[in-house]
Design a protein around this motif. Structure first.
Motif, PDB file in Angstrom:
ATOM      1  N   ALA A 190      -9.157 126.449   7.936  1.00  0.00           N
ATOM      2  CA  ALA A 190      -9.019 125.634   6.731  1.00  0.00           C
ATOM      3  C   ALA A 190      -9.886 124.381   6.822  1.00  0.00           C
ATOM      4  O   ALA A 190     -10.607 124.030   5.878  1.00  0.00           O
ATOM      5  CB  ALA A 190      -7.552 125.247   6.529  1.00  0.00           C
ATOM      6  N   TYR A 191      -9.848 123.711   7.968  1.00  0.00           N
ATOM      7  CA  TYR A 191     -10.633 122.475   8.109  1.00  0.00           C
ATOM      8  C   TYR A 191     -12.133 122.754   8.034  1.00  0.00           C
ATOM      9  O   TYR A 191     -12.895 122.026   7.398  1.00  0.00           O
ATOM     10  CB  TYR A 191     -10.302 121.781   9.434  1.00  0.00           C
ATOM     11  N   ILE A 192     -12.567 123.826   8.711  1.00  0.00           N
ATOM     12  CA  ILE A 192     -14.008 124.115   8.711  1.00  0.00           C
ATOM     13  C   ILE A 192     -14.466 124.451   7.292  1.00  0.00           C
ATOM     14  O   ILE A 192     -15.479 123.945   6.809  1.00  0.00           O
ATOM     15  CB  ILE A 192     -14.327 125.253   9.712  1.00  0.00           C
ATOM     16  N   ALA A 193     -13.698 125.293   6.603  1.00  0.00           N
ATOM     17  CA  ALA A 193     -14.072 125.640   5.232  1.00  0.00           C
ATOM     18  C   ALA A 193     -14.085 124.392   4.357  1.00  0.00           C
ATOM     19  O   ALA A 193     -14.991 124.201   3.527  1.00  0.00           O
ATOM     20  CB  ALA A 193     -13.088 126.665   4.665  1.00  0.00           C
ATOM     21  N   TYR A 194     -13.112 123.518   4.564  1.00  0.00           N
ATOM     22  CA  TYR A 194     -13.068 122.275   3.788  1.00  0.00           C
ATOM     23  C   TYR A 194     -14.338 121.460   4.022  1.00  0.00           C
ATOM     24  O   TYR A 194     -14.965 120.969   3.079  1.00  0.00           O
ATOM     25  CB  TYR A 194     -11.841 121.452   4.178  1.00  0.00           C
ATOM     26  N   SER A 195     -14.734 121.358   5.290  1.00  0.00           N
ATOM     27  CA  SER A 195     -15.933 120.584   5.603  1.00  0.00           C
ATOM     28  C   SER A 195     -17.155 121.179   4.927  1.00  0.00           C
ATOM     29  O   SER A 195     -17.996 120.453   4.403  1.00  0.00           O
ATOM     30  CB  SER A 195     -16.169 120.536   7.115  1.00  0.00           C
ATOM     31  N   ILE A 196     -17.254 122.514   4.952  1.00  0.00           N
ATOM     32  CA  ILE A 196     -18.449 123.141   4.356  1.00  0.00           C
ATOM     33  C   ILE A 196     -18.471 122.911   2.846  1.00  0.00           C
ATOM     34  O   ILE A 196     -19.458 122.434   2.292  1.00  0.00           O
ATOM     35  CB  ILE A 196     -18.492 124.656   4.664  1.00  0.00           C
ATOM     36  N   VAL A 197     -17.365 123.215   2.177  1.00  0.00           N
ATOM     37  CA  VAL A 197     -17.414 123.166   0.710  1.00  0.00           C
ATOM     38  C   VAL A 197     -17.454 121.729   0.183  1.00  0.00           C
ATOM     39  O   VAL A 197     -17.823 121.510  -0.961  1.00  0.00           O
ATOM     40  CB  VAL A 197     -16.231 123.910   0.034  1.00  0.00           C
ATOM     41  N   THR A 198     -17.097 120.746   1.004  1.00  0.00           N
ATOM     42  CA  THR A 198     -17.212 119.379   0.500  1.00  0.00           C
ATOM     43  C   THR A 198     -18.538 118.741   0.885  1.00  0.00           C
ATOM     44  O   THR A 198     -18.908 117.722   0.326  1.00  0.00           O
ATOM     45  CB  THR A 198     -16.081 118.463   1.044  1.00  0.00           C
ATOM     46  N   SER A 199     -19.252 119.347   1.846  1.00  0.00           N
ATOM     47  CA  SER A 199     -20.514 118.700   2.218  1.00  0.00           C
ATOM     48  C   SER A 199     -21.710 119.340   1.517  1.00  0.00           C
ATOM     49  O   SER A 199     -22.720 118.680   1.321  1.00  0.00           O
ATOM     50  CB  SER A 199     -20.705 118.705   3.738  1.00  0.00           C
ATOM     51  N   ILE A 200     -21.632 120.627   1.170  1.00  0.00           N
ATOM     52  CA  ILE A 200     -22.715 121.174   0.367  1.00  0.00           C
ATOM     53  C   ILE A 200     -22.152 121.620  -0.991  1.00  0.00           C
ATOM     54  O   ILE A 200     -20.996 122.028  -1.081  1.00  0.00           O
ATOM     55  CB  ILE A 200     -23.430 122.401   1.023  1.00  0.00           C
ATOM     56  N   ASP A 234      -4.374 113.680   4.826  1.00  0.00           N
ATOM     57  CA  ASP A 234      -4.345 115.036   4.279  1.00  0.00           C
ATOM     58  C   ASP A 234      -5.581 115.255   3.409  1.00  0.00           C
ATOM     59  O   ASP A 234      -6.069 114.338   2.770  1.00  0.00           O
ATOM     60  CB  ASP A 234      -3.099 115.236   3.414  1.00  0.00           C
ATOM     61  N   LYS A 235      -6.041 116.492   3.387  1.00  0.00           N
ATOM     62  CA  LYS A 235      -7.241 116.795   2.595  1.00  0.00           C
ATOM     63  C   LYS A 235      -6.882 117.770   1.482  1.00  0.00           C
ATOM     64  O   LYS A 235      -6.164 118.741   1.713  1.00  0.00           O
ATOM     65  CB  LYS A 235      -8.308 117.463   3.472  1.00  0.00           C
ATOM     66  N   LEU A 236      -7.429 117.487   0.301  1.00  0.00           N
ATOM     67  CA  LEU A 236      -7.291 118.437  -0.791  1.00  0.00           C
ATOM     68  C   LEU A 236      -8.687 118.916  -1.132  1.00  0.00           C
ATOM     69  O   LEU A 236      -9.506 118.153  -1.634  1.00  0.00           O
ATOM     70  CB  LEU A 236      -6.636 117.769  -2.001  1.00  0.00           C
ATOM     71  N   GLY A 237      -8.970 120.180  -0.813  1.00  0.00           N
ATOM     72  CA  GLY A 237     -10.306 120.712  -1.057  1.00  0.00           C
ATOM     73  C   GLY A 237     -10.526 120.906  -2.553  1.00  0.00           C
ATOM     74  O   GLY A 237      -9.590 120.855  -3.343  1.00  0.00           O
ATOM     75  N   PRO A 238     -11.790 121.124  -2.927  1.00  0.00           N
ATOM     76  CA  PRO A 238     -12.063 121.394  -4.339  1.00  0.00           C
ATOM     77  C   PRO A 238     -11.512 122.765  -4.730  1.00  0.00           C
ATOM     78  O   PRO A 238     -11.282 123.621  -3.872  1.00  0.00           O
ATOM     79  CB  PRO A 238     -13.584 121.366  -4.408  1.00  0.00           C
ATOM     80  N   ARG A 239     -11.300 122.961  -6.009  1.00  0.00           N
ATOM     81  CA  ARG A 239     -10.920 124.307  -6.451  1.00  0.00           C
ATOM     82  C   ARG A 239     -12.116 125.233  -6.295  1.00  0.00           C
ATOM     83  O   ARG A 239     -13.251 124.789  -6.226  1.00  0.00           O
ATOM     84  CB  ARG A 239     -10.492 124.256  -7.921  1.00  0.00           C
ATOM     85  N   ALA A 240     -11.832 126.532  -6.262  1.00  0.00           N
ATOM     86  CA  ALA A 240     -12.907 127.491  -6.046  1.00  0.00           C
ATOM     87  C   ALA A 240     -13.809 127.532  -7.275  1.00  0.00           C
ATOM     88  O   ALA A 240     -13.317 127.711  -8.387  1.00  0.00           O
ATOM     89  CB  ALA A 240     -12.319 128.868  -5.774  1.00  0.00           C
ATOM     90  N   PRO A 241     -15.117 127.352  -7.084  1.00  0.00           N
ATOM     91  CA  PRO A 241     -16.030 127.404  -8.226  1.00  0.00           C
ATOM     92  C   PRO A 241     -15.924 128.750  -8.937  1.00  0.00           C
ATOM     93  O   PRO A 241     -15.894 129.807  -8.284  1.00  0.00           O
ATOM     94  CB  PRO A 241     -17.413 127.247  -7.592  1.00  0.00           C
ATOM     95  N   GLY A 242     -15.848 128.739 -10.233  1.00  0.00           N
ATOM     96  CA  GLY A 242     -15.758 129.975 -11.007  1.00  0.00           C
ATOM     97  C   GLY A 242     -14.336 130.483 -11.138  1.00  0.00           C
ATOM     98  O   GLY A 242     -14.037 131.322 -11.984  1.00  0.00           O
ATOM     99  N   PRO A 296      -8.509 126.251  -1.608  1.00  0.00           N
ATOM    100  CA  PRO A 296      -8.319 125.889  -3.018  1.00  0.00           C
ATOM    101  C   PRO A 296      -6.852 125.849  -3.460  1.00  0.00           C
ATOM    102  O   PRO A 296      -6.559 125.380  -4.554  1.00  0.00           O
ATOM    103  CB  PRO A 296      -9.057 127.008  -3.764  1.00  0.00           C
ATOM    104  N   ARG A 297      -5.929 126.348  -2.647  1.00  0.00           N
ATOM    105  CA  ARG A 297      -4.514 126.391  -3.046  1.00  0.00           C
ATOM    106  C   ARG A 297      -3.682 125.362  -2.311  1.00  0.00           C
ATOM    107  O   ARG A 297      -2.678 124.889  -2.800  1.00  0.00           O
ATOM    108  CB  ARG A 297      -3.889 127.760  -2.706  1.00  0.00           C
ATOM    109  N   GLU A 298      -4.047 125.097  -1.068  1.00  0.00           N
ATOM    110  CA  GLU A 298      -3.180 124.309  -0.194  1.00  0.00           C
ATOM    111  C   GLU A 298      -3.859 123.019   0.195  1.00  0.00           C
ATOM    112  O   GLU A 298      -5.078 122.940   0.207  1.00  0.00           O
ATOM    113  CB  GLU A 298      -2.933 125.084   1.113  1.00  0.00           C
ATOM    114  N   ALA A 299      -3.083 122.042   0.575  1.00  0.00           N
ATOM    115  CA  ALA A 299      -3.653 120.865   1.203  1.00  0.00           C
ATOM    116  C   ALA A 299      -3.941 121.217   2.650  1.00  0.00           C
ATOM    117  O   ALA A 299      -3.186 121.947   3.277  1.00  0.00           O
ATOM    118  CB  ALA A 299      -2.659 119.718   1.130  1.00  0.00           C
ATOM    119  N   VAL A 300      -5.049 120.708   3.163  1.00  0.00           N
ATOM    120  CA  VAL A 300      -5.348 120.907   4.567  1.00  0.00           C
ATOM    121  C   VAL A 300      -4.754 119.722   5.316  1.00  0.00           C
ATOM    122  O   VAL A 300      -5.128 118.583   5.062  1.00  0.00           O
ATOM    123  CB  VAL A 300      -6.865 120.958   4.805  1.00  0.00           C
TER     124      VAL A 300
END
Lengths: 405, 614
Positions: B47-57, B121-129, B213-217
Motif C-alpha cells: 500500500a505504501y509503495i503504491a501510494y508513493s508511486i501514484v502520488t509522485s508521478i 495517515d495517507k489518503l491516496g488519490p482515487r483511481a484514474p478513470g 483508492p479505497r483505504e487510508a494507508v
C-alpha cells in the motif's frame, strides 16, 4: 549476574548523588509516559509541544522554588500502548528515577490505569491527552488531574451548535470502544439537555481502525437520517469520508464530527475533505492572539511544520507542570495536589484556563466551526473558541458522579 | 431490493481485497509451513509503495494499474530477500520457530515504514478513470468497487491456471500435499521456496496496492489485516485457493448484512464464523485432512531426562538469586521481577501443551485474561478477599479451558491453533463489548492486593512462591505417567491409543491444567498492576507467549521461563530507546539465526556435545 551489577551501580549512583547532592538535587524530575510508537501521528506533535515548552522554561532558568531557580528534567518513556506496561514504567519512574510527579497518556485505558496507580501510590498524575470522562468523574481521585477538554465537553459544544439547526432524525457512527461510546452517549445527553427534539434512528459501531466503510455508509444511508453524528477518527475517518462522498451519503444532510477539525485527522483528507460539517478542532492558521502567534512562530521555526492539536496539548501540559511546581513551592505530592486545585494558567496559546477544584478537570476549551476546503486544503471556517468552563455539568451532578477523595 | 443487491456488491468488493491477501498467505503456508506473521507487513508495504508511486508521478488509468503491479513486484522482491537472508537459515529449526523470525520482521518493518513515510495517515488519490460512482437500481456504487469485484475472481483464475497449467504450479501443489516426497523426487526445494515466497508476498503487495483508492494507508494496516488473512485461509481450508475465495465472500457478506441488524458484529464476526466452521468442518470449507509433515531433516525429539546433579545445582542457584532480589534494595527491580515471574508461569503453561502436548495454541492469552478478569470481577463486584479471588481466577480460567478445550482437542496442527485463537478472540470481544459488567476497554480498576500483601517485598515473595510452585508442579507432571501419556499422544497418537491411552481425553486434561496455571498467572497479574484491561487477552499477548517459548527453546523444559525472562528484560531495556521496535526486531532476528534451537536448546546442544567429546 544481574543483581550484583545493579547493586554496584546503585551504590555508585548513591555515592555520586551523595557527593554532589546540592547540584543535582536542583533539578526537578518529571516522569512522562506515552504510546509514542503506537500512535506517532498524534503523539509526535504532542512531544514537540512539551519539548518546546520545556526548553523555554529552562531557558529562563527553570521554575522558582524557595527563592532559587530549578531546572526541569523530563524522563519520557514509551509504554507500547499497553496499560500493564504503563503501570510498570510508572513504578520505575517513581521508585528508581525519583520523579516528583507523573504526566502523559493518550489512550483512555492507559490514562485510567495510571490514575489508579497514582491513587494507590499517592503520586500526582496529570493526564494530558486522554479524553475519557471517567478519568475525572466516575473513576476520579485526589491525585489525578486532566488537561484536555473531555469527551463530554467537546460533545456538549457540538450539541449546542447542532441543536440550532432543528434536525430531529439522527444517526450516529462511532468506533466500537470506550471513546466512541462515551462520545455518542455524551452527545445524546447534551443534545437532550438543550431541549431540542431528537430521535436516534440508526447507529453504526465499526471496530476502531478497522471500518469496512462501504457497508457502514450504506447502512446509514438506508436509514435516511436528517443528520449524522460522527465520532470516527484516524484512518477510519478518511475511509468514511471518501466512501460517504462517493455514495452521496452527505448530500443534503447535516454532519457533526467530534474532533474532525483537528489537523491530525482533517489534513490527510486534503481536497476531499467534506465541507460544512460542524466540528471541534484547532484552526491554527487563523487564530490571531498574541500568545498563539508567539507559540506558532516558535513552533514553526523549530520544527519546520505547523502545530497540531497535540502540540498545543503538550505545550499546555508543560506550562501547567511548571506552574504547579512554582505554586506549590515544593515537590511534596500533597502540596502539589493542593496547588493543582484551582491552578490558573493565564498565558497559554489557547487562552487562559484553570484546573477545577471540584473534579480536577481543566477548563481548556476547543474551537468549534465548520469544515471547508480552501486552496485544496481542508480548513475550519466560521469558528469560535469555546471556553471549557461553560460545557461542564452543574456542580451537584459532578459531585454525584465523582467518588469522595 | 436495490438496497440489498448493492449491499451484496459492496460485500463482494470487500471480499476481493481480503482474498488477495489470504491467497498469498495460503500459498506460503501450504508449501513452506511457515506461519508468516510478516504477511500483514507485506500488505502494508504494498500500500505504501503504491501510494508513493501514484502520488509522485501523474499516472493515467493504465499507469495506475501499472503502478499497482510495480508495487506488487517490489513487495515480492522484499519477500524474496526475507526468505533468502533469513528464513532459509532456519528451516531446520523446530516447527513454528520461523514464527519468531517473522515477528522480528514485523517489528523492523513497522519502524522502517514510520521512518520512510512518516507518522501521518495517507489518503491516496482515487483511481484514474474509476473515480466516480454509477447508479445500480438507483443506488450509488463506486466504480472502483466494481473493479475490485472483477479483480478478485481474475486473480483466482490466474492462480488456478498457474497451478494447473504450469510445472511450477504442479510443484507447488505437490509440495503442499507432501513436501518430503517432493524433495525425495529431486525437485529443487530452494528455488521452489524462494519463488513461492515471491508469489505470496507479491499477492499481499497487490492486495495492499489495490486498496489505495479505497483505504487510508496507515501504520495500523499490518496488524489489522494479519489476523483476518489467517482466518480466511483457515476457514477456506489450508492450501485451497478456491476455499479462501469462498471464505472471503462468506465473511464479507455476513459482515455487510450483519451490521444492518447488529452494528457491533464486525468486532467478533470473523472469529465466530471460524469457530463454527472448524467445529463443523475440522479442515475448513474445502480443505483436506492435514498430512503429518515434519520439517526437512527435523530430528525426532529426545525424551526428557530428569535433571542431573549439575542442572539441579544450577536451578537452585537461580532460585537463590531470585530469593535474594529484594536485598538489592531496589523497589523497581522487584516490580520488574514480578512481571518476569508471571510471564514465566504464563509461558510455561503454554509450553505444557505446546511442547510435550504438541498442541500449539494461538489463544493462550484467553486463560491469562480469564484469570485476571475472574479475580478482578470477584474483587470489584463481591469484594472477595484476595486469596479467594486468586482461586476464583484460576477457576474461571479452568472453566474456560474446559469448554474451549473440549472443542479444540478434536482438531490438530494449525486448525487447533486457529480454533484456540477464535475462542480467545470471542472471549476478548465479550469482555470488550460487555462494558456494564467488565468495564469494556476502560477495564476494571482498583484491584490492589490485600493489606498483608501490599508491600512490594511481600507481594514479590508471594509471587515467587506461587510461580515456582506451579512451574515445578507442571514439571513434575511431565515426569509422571500423565506427562508420558501426553507425549505419547503427541508422538504417535495411534500407538498411544493402542496401549490404552485416551489421547483426546489426556490432551483435554492437559489443556485444562495449562489454562488453570495461566489463570493463576493472570489473577496475580491483576493484583500486581491494580487494574485489568482487555489487552491482556488480545492477540498480541498470545503472540508474546509464543515468542517466549520459542525464544527459550520449545524442546526444552526450562526454555519457557528462560525465554520469558530474556524476552521481557530485553523489551524492558530496549523500549527505552528511540527506535526500540526496530532494535528489538533486529535483536530477535539475531537470536533466531544464532540460536535456532532457542536459548536453552542451544545451551543443551553445547553441553551434550561437550559430554560426547572424550
Amino acid at each position: 549476574m544481574r543483581i550484583p551489577t545493579r547493586l554496584v551501580l546503585g551504590a555508585a549512583a548513591l555515592a555520586v548523588v551523595g557527593m554532589s547532592g546540592a547540584a543535582s538535587a536542583q533539578d526537578i524530575r518529571i516522569g512522562e509516559i506515552n504510546s509514542y510508537k503506537r500512535l506517532p501521528a498524534f503523539l509526535d506533535p504532542y512531544r514537540n509541544g512539551w519539548e518546546m515548552a520545556l526548553d523555554e522554561i529552562n531557558a529562563e532558568g527553570g521554575v522558582s522554588m524557595d527563592g532559587k531557580k530549578r531546572k526541569l528534567v523530563v524522563i519520557t518513556r514509551d509504554d507500547a500502548g499497553k496499560p500493564g506496561n504503563a503501570v510498570k514504567i510508572a513504578e520505575e519512574l517513581v521508585s528508581r528515577e525519583n520523579v516528583a510527579l507523573l504526566a502523559g497518556g493518550f489512550l483512555s485505558n492507559i490514562g485510567l490505569a495510571l490514575a489508579d496507580f497514582a491513587k494507590q501510590k499517592k503520586v500526582l498524575y496529570l493526564a494530558g491527552e486522554p479524553l475519557s470522562d471517567a478519568l475525572v468523574w466516575e473513576s476520579g481521585n485526589r491525585y489525578t488531574f486532566r488537561l484536555r477538554p473531555s469527551t463530554y465537553m467537546q460533545a456538549a459544544m457540538l450539541a449546542e451548535e447542532a441543536a440550532k439547526a432543528g434536525k430531529t432524525k439522527w444517526a450516529a457512527v462511532a468506533p466500537n470502544y470506550a471513546y466512541g461510546k462515551d462520545g455518542v452517549g455524551a452527545y445524546k445527553k447534551a443534545f437532550a439537555a438543550t431541549g431540542a427534539k431528537v430521535e436516534w434512528i440508526e447507529e453504526q459501531w465499526p471496530p476502531v481502525f478497522k471500518i469496512d466503510a462501504g457497508p457502514v455508509v450504506r447502512a446509514l444511508e438506508q436509514a435516511k437520517p436528517e443528520a449524522i453524528y460522527n465520532v470516527l477518527f484516524g484512518p477510519d475517518l478518511l475511509k468514511f469520508a471518501r466512501e460517504g462522498k462517493l455514495r452521496g451519503l452527505f448530500e443534503g444532510r447535516m454532519v457533526v464530527g467530534l474532533l474532525t477539525g483537528e489537523p491530525e485527522y482533517l489534513d490527510p483528507l486534503k481536497d476531499e475533505a467534506p465541507e460544512g460539517w460542524i466540528v471541534t478542532g484547532y484552526p491554527w492558521y487563523a487564530i490571531d492572539t498574541p500568545a498563539h502567534n508567539k507559540f506558532r512562530a516558535a513552533y514553526e521555526k523549530r520544527f519546520k511544520t505547523y502545530p497540531r492539536t497535540g502540540s498545543i496539548v503538550g505545550y499546555n501540559l508543560m506550562l501547567s507542570l511548571a506552574a504547579v511546581l512554582e505554586k506549590a513551592g515544593s515537590t511534596d505530592t500533597e502540596k502539589l495536589v493542593d496547588a493543582m486545585k484551582g491552578l490558573k494558567i493565564e498565558d497559554s496559546p489557547s487562552g487562559p484556563f484553570e484546573y477545577r477544584a471540584i473534579d480536577h478537570q481543566s477548563t481548556m476549551g476547543a474551537w468549534v466551526g465548520r469544515t471547508a476546503v480552501r486552496d485544496g486544503k481542508p480548513v475550519m471556517v466560521d469558528w469560535s473558541y469555546r471556553d471549557g468552563a461553560k460545557y461542564l455539568p452543574p456542580d451537584e451532578e459532578v459531585r454525584k458522579m465523582r467518588p469522595a477523595d | 431490493m436495490g438496497f440489498y443487491f448493492t449491499q451484496f456488491l459492496t460485500g463482494l468488493a470487500s471480499a476481493s481485497s481480503l482474498f488477495l491477501v489470504a491467497a498469498g498467505l495460503s500459498i506460503i503456508f501450504g508449501v513452506t509451513r511457515i506461519v508468516n506473521l510478516a504477511h500483514g507487513s507485506f500488505y502494508m508495504l504494498g500500500a505504501y509503495i503504491a501510494y508513493s508511486i501514484v502520488t509522485s508521478i501523474d499516472v493515467g488509468p493504465v499507469g495506475f494499474w501499472l503502478a499497482v503491479l510495480a508495487a506488487a513486484v517490489a513487495v515480492g522482491l522484499i519477500g524474496v530477500a526475507v526468505e533468502m537472508l533469513l528464513l532459509r537459515r532456519i528451516y531446520h529449526a523446530p516447527e513454528m520457530f520461523q514464527l519468531l523470525a517473522t515477528f522480528g520482521v514485523v517489528l523492523v518493518v513497522q519502524d522502517a515504514a514510520l521512518a520512510i513515510w512518516g507518522p501521518a495517515d495517507k489518503l491516496g488519490p482515487r483511481a484514474p478513470g474509476l473515480d466516480g460512482a454509477v447508479r445500480i437500481f438507483g443506488e450509488l456504487v463506486p466504480q472502483y468497487d466494481l473493479a475490485m469485484i472483477v479483480l478478485g475472481p481474475l486473480v483466482l483464475g490466474a492462480i488456478w491456471l498457474l497451478f494447473h497449467k504450469t510445472r511450477w504450479g504442479t510443484l507447488v501443489r505437490a509440495a503442499t500435499q507432501d513436501r518430503q516426497m517432493l524433495g525425495a523426487l529431486g525437485a529443487n526445494q530452494k528455488v521452489l521456496f524462494t519463488s513461492v515466497f515471491f508469489a505470496g508476498a507479491a499477492l499481499a503487495g497487490l492486495g495492499g496496492a489495490a486498496q489505495v483508492p479505497r483505504e487510508a494507508v496507515s501504520l495500523f494496516t499490518d496488524l489489522n489485516i494479519i489476523a483476518e488473512a489467517f482466518v480466511i485461509v483457515v476457514v477456506g481450508g489450508m492450501g485451497s485457493i478456491l476455499g479462501a475465495f469462498l471464505a472471503a465472500v462468506l465473511i464479507s457478506e455476513l459482515n455487510a448484512f450483519g451490521i444492518l441488524i447488529f452494528p457491533q458484529i464486525t468486532l467478533v464476526l470473523m472469529f465466530l464464523v471460524m469457530a463454527v466452521i472448524l467445529v463443523v468442518r475440522p479442515w475448513g470449507l474445502l480443505g483436506r485432512p492435514e498430512f503429518i509433515a515434519r520439517g526437512p531433516g527435523e530430528m525426532p525429539e529426545a525424551p526428557y531426562r530428569p535433571a542431573d546433579g549439575r542442572l539441579k545445582l544450577l536451578g537452585l542457584a537461580a532460585l537463590l538469586l531470585l530469593v535474594a532480589v529484594p536485598l538489592a534494595g531496589d523497589d523497581f527491580l522487584m516490580v520488574l521481577m514480578v512481571d518476569v515471574l508471571l510471564l514465566a508461569l504464563f509461558a510455561t503453561s503454554l509450553h505444557f501443551i505446546m511442547g510435550p502436548g504438541g498442541m500449539v495454541s494461538f489463544g493462550h492469552a484467553a486463560y491469562f485474561g480469564l484469570g485476571a478478569y475472574g479475580a478482578a470481577m470477584l474483587t470489584k463486584l463481591l469484594d472477595t478477599p484476595m486469596e479467594l479471588a486468586v482461586a476464583g481466577g484460576i477457576a474461571a480460567a479452568a472453566a474456560g479451558a474446559v469448554v474451549f478445550g473440549w472443542f479444540c482437542v478434536r482438531l490438530s496442527g494449525v486448525y487447533f491453533a486457529m480454533l484456540t485463537l477464535a475462542f480467545a478472540q470471542i472471549g476478548w470481544s465479550v469482555v470488550f463489548q460487555w462494558g456494564d459488567v467488565t468495564g469494556g476497554d476502560d477495564g476494571i480498576l482498583n484491584v490492589w492486593p490485600a493489606a498483608w500483601a501490599s508491600s512490594r517485598i511481600v507481594f514479590y515473595y508471594l509471587t515467587l512462591a506461587l510461580c515456582t510452585g506451579a512451574i515445578l508442579f507442571m514439571r513434575h507432571l511431565l515426569y509422571a505417567p500423565f506427562g508420558y501419556g501426553l507425549r505419547a499422544g503427541r508422538d504417535s497418537p495411534l500407538r498411544a491409543e493402542a496401549i490404552g491411552i485416551d489421547v483426546r481425553m489426556r490432551q483435554w486434561h492437559g489443556f485444562i491444567l495449562a489454562g488453570a496455571m495461566s489463570g493463576l498467572a493472570g489473577s496475580l497479574y491483576a493484583f500486581s498492576k491494580g487494574s485489568v484491561f482487555p489487552d491482556i487477552m488480545a492477540i498480541p499477548q498470545s503472540i508474546d507467549g509464543l515468542m517466549m517459548v520459542l525464544l527459550g527453546g520449545v524442546k526444552t523444559l526450562s526454555g519457557p521461563y528462560v525465554g520469558a525472562a530474556a524476552f521481557h528484560l530485553l523489551e524492558d531495556q530496549i523500549s527505552r530507546l528511540e527506535f526500540w521496535r526496530a532494535i528489538l526486531g533486529v535483536t530477535i532476528l539475531f537470536l533466531v539465526i544464532v540460536f535456532p534451537q532457542g536459548l536453552v536448546g542451544f545451551l543443551r546442544q553445547r553441553l551434550s556435545r561437550d559430554e560426547a567429546a572424550p
